[in-house]
Design an enzyme around this catalytic site. Sequence first.
Site, short mmCIF file in Angstrom:
data_model
loop_
_atom_site.label_atom_id
_atom_site.label_comp_id
_atom_site.label_asym_id
_atom_site.label_seq_id
_atom_site.Cartn_x
_atom_site.Cartn_y
_atom_site.Cartn_z
N GLY A 212 17.66 27.97 49.88
CA GLY A 212 18.36 26.71 49.73
C GLY A 212 19.02 26.24 51.02
N SER A 294 27.77 35.79 44.01
CA SER A 294 28.71 35.90 42.91
C SER A 294 28.92 34.51 42.33
CB SER A 294 30.03 36.45 43.44
OG SER A 294 31.04 36.29 42.47
N TYR A 553 39.81 33.58 48.87
CA TYR A 553 39.08 32.59 49.66
C TYR A 553 40.07 31.91 50.60
CZ TYR A 553 34.47 30.45 49.13
OH TYR A 553 33.18 30.10 49.27
#
EC number: 2.5.1.26
Lengths: 633, 614
Positions: A212, A294, A553
């Site tokens: 992708g 994930s 994150y």
Amino acid sequence: MASNSSGGSDRQRVAQQRLRIITGHLQGREDGDSTIIAAECKAEGSQTDVSREEGKTVPRRRQEIMKWNGWGYSDTKFLFNKKGQAEFTGKRYRLSGMIIPALKEWFEGTFGASLQHKSPAAPVLNSGAVQPPTLNEAFLEELKSTGIPFSHDAEDRVYRAHGHCLHEIFALREGKVGRVPDMVVWPNCHDDVVKIVELACKHDVCLIPYGGGTSVSSGLECPTEETRCIVSVDTSQMNRILWIDEKNLTAHVEAGIVGQDLERLLNESGYCTGHEPDSMEFSSLGGWVATRASGMKKNIYGNIEDLVVHVKMVTPQGVIEKSCRGPRMSTGPDIHHFIMGSEGTLGMVTEVTMKIRPMPEYQKYGSVVFPNFEQGVACLREVAKQRCAPASIRLMDNEQFKFGHALKPQVSSMFTSFLDGLKKFYITKFKGFDPDRLCVATLLFEGGREKVLQHEKQVYDIAAKFGGLAAGEDNGQRGYMLTFVIAYLRDLGMEYYVIGESFETSVPWDRVLDICRNVKARIIGECKNKGVQFQPLSTCRVTQTYDTGACVYFYFAFNYRGLSDPVHVYEQVERAAREEILANGGSLSHHHGVGKLRKEWMRETVSNVGMGMLQSVKDYVDPKNIFGNRNLL
Amino acid sequence: MAKEIAAETGSSVEEVREEACEILEEMSQNLQLKCIRLMGFTMTKVLKRLYSGIFVNMEGLNMLQQSIQEHPVILMPNHRSYMDFLIISYIMFTYDIPMPFIAAGIPLSGMKLVGELLRRSGAFFIRRAIGSDKLYWAVLSEYVRTIVKTGIAPLEFYVEGLRSRTLKSVMPKLGMMHMVMEPFFKGEVYDITLIPISISYDRVLEESLLAHELLGIPKLKESTMALLKASKVLQEDYGSMHVNFGRPMSVRHLCEGKINRCQYNLVPRDLPQKPSAEVQACVSWLANLMVRVQEEGSVMGPWALMACLLLQAPTIVLTEEGLPWQELTDKTLWLRKLALDFGARLNWPSGQGQAPDTDVMSSTVALHGSVVNRKAGRVFLVQEKEPVRNRPISPEEEMISTAAAVLMLASYRNMSLHIFVRPALLVTALHITKTTQKDELLAFFCFLQDVFSNEFIFIPGNSSQDFEEACFLLKKCGAVHVSEQEVTVSDAGLEVLSFLQALLQPFIDSYQVIFRYLCENEAHVYAEKQFLTAVRNLATELILSGELHTYEALSSDTHKNVLSALQRLDTVTKSRASEQNEYTVNKAAVRRIDDVLSGKIPPQMLHTTPEAKL
């Protein structure tokens, strides 16, 4: 998720897309340098091919729908309109076509940026800047005889030379192109891949698998030292669901399918995989397997390693796969774990059998406001301890909460805006939450209606113990939307001298708060040291919970006006942040992978012996380094 | 944790818990504002009485105030007097900075009333020599960790561990330093700010007490009664006091590249872990660095310089004929210039009248009337008047009283040693080796640092820089010529060279006495007490017979330092036998050190690179 929102416009869009595809083909021929040879797998008739393309997102010529120097679809982007208001163009997302009134103020306030100072990108790709391909004639000849489509058109090659790291996009925006693949091939099925790999071995050609194109680890970058012909193997046309086994709840899927197509096609049969990484619109199944991806809803469905039942991978030594579909095996180390996370260094994943689940009956978003980040983390920890995490639970820090607020679209009715004001008043004045400290957790519940409501109550009860206040579905939903549009926002920032990126880690519970504080402080400190003139945005969120730890994150962005080499500064700061993560007991990566960006820390991460093990597998499977993207090791 | 200890000692978990609570009670502070206000009030009165002035560098204080808002702050003062204890808190109170938590020795808490008073003004008490008591260690480090982590108020501790008996910096203790640093190593705080504080006194309250202690007259237990008795000190003048708040130092910055913090990843952070060699080296480096910075920040007055010079006159001259005042003042002015050349921070008040410098020196001598007095243009050492006894004073007793005065003088000299010690080591190397080769000199310089690093503070791994610094300073004052390969003595520099050499001579002499004692004595094993008495007796004998000229060889501080140095150099091993520390001596090794020190072994034989040794 995004494109299944409205059926009517969907059909219209697909028709338009189809038109574009055809014109694309026509134009290609007229140019005279048509290098695409249309020939499909023998199993496939040309008629089925047509019907097939309609349901799919990614065409062979990515340039037809996607940007060459930014994230996502060409028709979708943020911009500041003539009135200076932020606007999101296109029709694809819930936010599309809307005005976002608060964004400008947030943007200018946070970064010290100004709409007067623009840093526009090079408008079109200059094919002259692309090096002419080094072709391996013998390979080319034999490839032609197989009938597998290929191209050495400059645009095609540039599209497959990069992922979405900041330095990659920044260079493209400046019109700079480095080493790119010398040609692109589009296998149509497993057998095509086998043929390509055989030929590559025979003629000593370097193969780089391409799914992708959403890598953020420099995984797709062509090694500059590579002198052989580099062939990018684009799996985008291997995008069929080959079968669905309803008795065992598995589906057998080709590895090139992108997340949104997989989900939509399965939904048509009443199923889903539940695997939803933030990049799922564009990232592919093969990519997920190769990087140990994930998904946001892993609490219910599991991460990729939990979802995969069977994998087929083509390597220079032949095809590797298991002989059965047993749910668990005790047959020595699991060979799937050589494949998962191999990052394209050992071979190409072609087909995957994965678990599917019936589509959830009911979905509900939610959100909880906490007085501070510490309380929020304590709440998440308690939720994890009681093992009652909803499908997704994420905790944003204060900066990100404000960011999320800035993305509120213009409200149509007076009533909603009045209601918002009242809510704000209640939380900050009545409950005494400090607007500069409070943070918000977003929740997504899935399952049977009864169960969801019961589950919701349980989670809100726990939250209440930590001072959390339920803050409504709307906030929750907007939080999740943010993950899909954030990459578009980076492109907007780059128009105005703001660069940034995100990176992630996983860390034991007792260190979550420490790592968040220390890494954020380190980023700010390093920016200062490196001469960044403006206060950077340094923010984090806890995105996944596990029994023993969490995934964190970090977002980091700054205004680079006044810096001569902003990308270098950026890289230095990111490197320092990674060092800080490791020093605070965080992992090298939770799901982005290592690629070439984080290779330098691999040895200390897995120990010398570990490196030796991985290296010996590579040496056996691919002694000639055919899969030569040089990731990981 | 509690369970683990319970399993080890065989007692129940509850018992261990209880014990932990007891420890905590004994230890913990109990900050109360009322009490602080009271203290603040009395302090103002007392201080005004004692000192003519307390000088604080405002710029340092402002930086401190800034730092407190950013990261946890650790105050690290040097420790010269009990006053240190009070003065920092007093300053913080006066300038409206959060009162620090102070780590104090447990004996202080035993003082009636005062212990509680200190406790209420933020002190917490720690036992000495906790080495083996696991539970105590665990409770204490948790306590310290909590203070550092929450960072509501600065933590104050003395990195030197105890009050310096000799006014010289003491080799830092690492236990507390470890505990303070650990929250950073373990990532519990982003950074820790260390503030070195240098407190310098013109005259120290405890001067004579300390000198006697060094001569083996036991230290009085800290008690309230003793404090009350000491109240007579209130009637005397102790000059002024300088408190210098150093530049805040970031632990993160200092440790960059020295510590791999990942080593804490694999074990829960609340479990005590034996620090790795890397961490130990780093902490020791940092602790030494802090003491050096304290030294650099300290201010010395004319008295420190005069003490240097007085000590270089033969003792007999000081006691009998006296030193001509003119000679002393001339020399002092000369030394002032040298000290300034070497970068000393001098406190030389600008006097008034026609000869301002002389005035300053006279008033300095007047202030220190307890040590010297000036009669008829000559300066004499003051000998203590023993309580009237009928029998005549024996030579030993007379010597003790001379020694006490000399040691007091030596203490004040020590305040200036850190300025001179590096060049002085080089001069000593030049003098002993008689070589001019730079590499040989460096080797000998390192050897000297090694032997004397319990005596003077050197930053581990910094020998080469120290050597270069010494060369540079000596060159600057014209004492030597330095080329690529050679260091040669210049004729013009003889005065400097002989001064510097004489400065270190007492230390070398004292060490040699002890080395010889260890080599020549039959026994291989000594109990600590037995050793100390024996060495003192030997030194007394030698001084009385006129073989040894320095009274400093009597100082128990020196004796202990020699033992630690030898232990560090692996020539003496310590063992614990029945309550007593015992030392086993490797005579050949001691003899070798002694031979090198007296120049019998040429420096070419010192085959060690400077860094590898440390």
